[in-house]
Design an enzyme around this catalytic site. Structure first.
Site, PDB file in Angstrom:
ATOM      1  N   ASP A 232      42.586  14.846 -29.039  1.00  0.00           N
ATOM      2  CA  ASP A 232      43.898  14.283 -28.717  1.00  0.00           C
ATOM      3  C   ASP A 232      44.938  15.368 -28.474  1.00  0.00           C
ATOM      4  O   ASP A 232      44.742  16.538 -28.814  1.00  0.00           O
ATOM      5  CB  ASP A 232      44.383  13.399 -29.877  1.00  0.00           C
ATOM      6  N   HIS A 373      41.909  17.317 -32.612  1.00  0.00           N
ATOM      7  CA  HIS A 373      43.046  17.646 -31.746  1.00  0.00           C
ATOM      8  C   HIS A 373      42.768  18.974 -31.067  1.00  0.00           C
ATOM      9  O   HIS A 373      42.389  19.933 -31.744  1.00  0.00           O
ATOM     10  CB  HIS A 373      44.343  17.685 -32.561  1.00  0.00           C
TER      11      HIS A 373
HETATM   12 ZN    ZN Z   1      48.168  12.205 -31.090  1.00  0.00          ZN
END
Ligand code: ZN
Length: 424
Positions: A232, A373
């Protein structure tokens, strides 16, 4: 007097013979020859394969125009010759089935067998085509039968198979894509490529696939465990590294990117996408969608979709909302599946490679969706350690859409957290 008569007869005869000769030479006697003279077929120009062999002749009540290449490769020539001989037999059958009817307007069946070539970086497409057309005396008519056959030729004019044309492992990938259909590339008869469309033909089946789908498909074993790694908050400065790392393990992942980051890293995003990874939407500005109006939510989704499209030329089909927040209002606006996760590495909290590695390895199972992430170096380092062990354990790394596909799930407008095999 006698001599004069003889002379006259001789002159008359000679004139007659010359006249007849001229008549035939002009093609006047035979309507087929006359037609061929007045309305000849013009062969395709600009062929780039082999030496062109041309022939045209009258045949029974019809006429024939043939052009074929003599290439550097004997097998290719044999394949073309076999196709041509089948076409000739079809023309003979046509002549037998369509005799000139008494009193009807004269129709002259014409067979044209010709070819054209199209060169690309990877191959030369040689397309042989034919047409059987009954012509009127003006040389016009509508084709009664036609067909074509394309051969994809390599550097030495040899006929290429699917792997030769579309790259290594193409046949394996297609077999995986078709695993539920009972069709395999092993008994494939022919295939053609037109733009992004790949048409596969078997004896009594035909299947269309998108060339880019095939090229981008992971080469995976559906019976071995697989997980979907997801990243992400990118794209960012580590995007390419993540893609390269995945590629080392013949893997792909899904990158849920923020529209607002795309312009700054558009080239990186394209790189990641071109490597076969999936690009999903993480919305435009990372807002808490639960607090937005329907219009606000739609703007977040639409803006991100356009930003992604501008960078990679494709719209995202999957969405992961920021924080995974998706109340009923959000779900009513999202146009497709909303992807959450089953393994949370908490990489944003720990910022520690060892912790990331441990979170992945300790909790993983077949069908998991792993949340990470791509904006932390520690995440990259942790994954680099974990992915090797996962690969050793037999895990394959696929995109969310691939995982869904291999688990036989039809994408619906709802929240997904994993794609575990049905038994578990
Ligand atoms: Zn996010």
């Amino acid at each position: 007097m006698k001599n004069l008569t003889r002379c006259a007869i001789a002159i008359t005869l000679a004139a007659a013979i010359i006249g007849v000769a001229v008549f035939f030479a002009l093609g006047g006697a035979d309507p087929v020859k006359k037609l061929m003279k007045e309305h000849p077929y013009v062969f395709e120009a600009g062929k780039t394969i082999g030496t062109e062999r041309q022939d045209s002749y009258s045949h029974k009540d019809g006429c024939v125009y043939i052009s074929y290449p003599e290439t550097k490769n004997e097998s290719t020539d044999q394949a073309v010759a076999a196709y041509l001989s089948g076409v000739k037999a079809e023309f003979d059958q046509y002549l037998t089935d369509h005799p000139q009817e008494e009193g009807a307007e004269r129709q002259i069946p014409r067979l044209v067998f010709d070819y054209k070539t199209e060169q690309t970086d990877a191959y030369c497409a040689l397309t042989c085509f034919y047409e059987i057309t009954p012509l009127d005396e003006n040389g016009t008519g509508t084709a009664a039968a036609s067909g074509q056959q394309t051969y994809y030729l390599g550097e030495n004019d040899e006929i290429l198979d699917l792997d030769g044309v579309l790259g290594e492992n193409t046949e394996k990938k297609i077999d995986l894509m078709l695993k539920n259909s009972g069709l395999t590339t092993a008994d494939l008869q022919t295939f053609t490529i037109e733009g992004d469309q790949l048409v596969l033909r078997w004896e009594d089946a035909e299947k269309e696939l998108s060339v880019s789908d095939v090229e981008r498909a992971s080469l995976i074993d559906p019976d071995q465990p697989m997980i979907a790694l997801t990243f992400d908050d990118g794209p960012g400065k580590y995007s390419r590294q993540f893609a390269d790392l995945l590629a080392e393990y013949n893997g792909h992942a899904t990158f849920f990117v923020l529209g607002m980051n795309v312009p700054n890293f558009a080239d990186s995003l394209k790189y990641v996408y071109d490597m076969g990874n999936e690009i999903g939407s993480h919305t435009m500005r990372h807002k808490n969608l639960n607090k937005l109006s329907k219009e606000g939510i739609r703007t977040e989704l639409d803006d991100a979709a356009e930003a992604i499209y501008d960078a990679i030329g494709a719209y995202p089909t999957l969405v992961r909302t920021p924080y995974g927040n998706a109340n009923d209002t959000v779900m009513s606006v999202i146009d497709g599946p909303m992807i959450k996760w089953s393994v949370d590495t908490e990489d944003w909290k720990s910022r520690d490679a060892q912790a990331v590695k441990a979170e992945v390895l300790n909790n993983i199972q077949d069908g998991d969706i792993v949340l990470m992430h791509e904006i932390y170096k520690s995440t990259y380092d942790g994954l680099a350690m974990a992915i090797k062990e996962l690969a050793d354990q037999g895990y394959q790394f696929v995109t969310v859409s691939e995982l869904m596909q291999y688990r036989g799930v039809e994408a619906e407008k709802k929240i997904y957290r994993n794609f575990y095999p049905e038994e578990s």
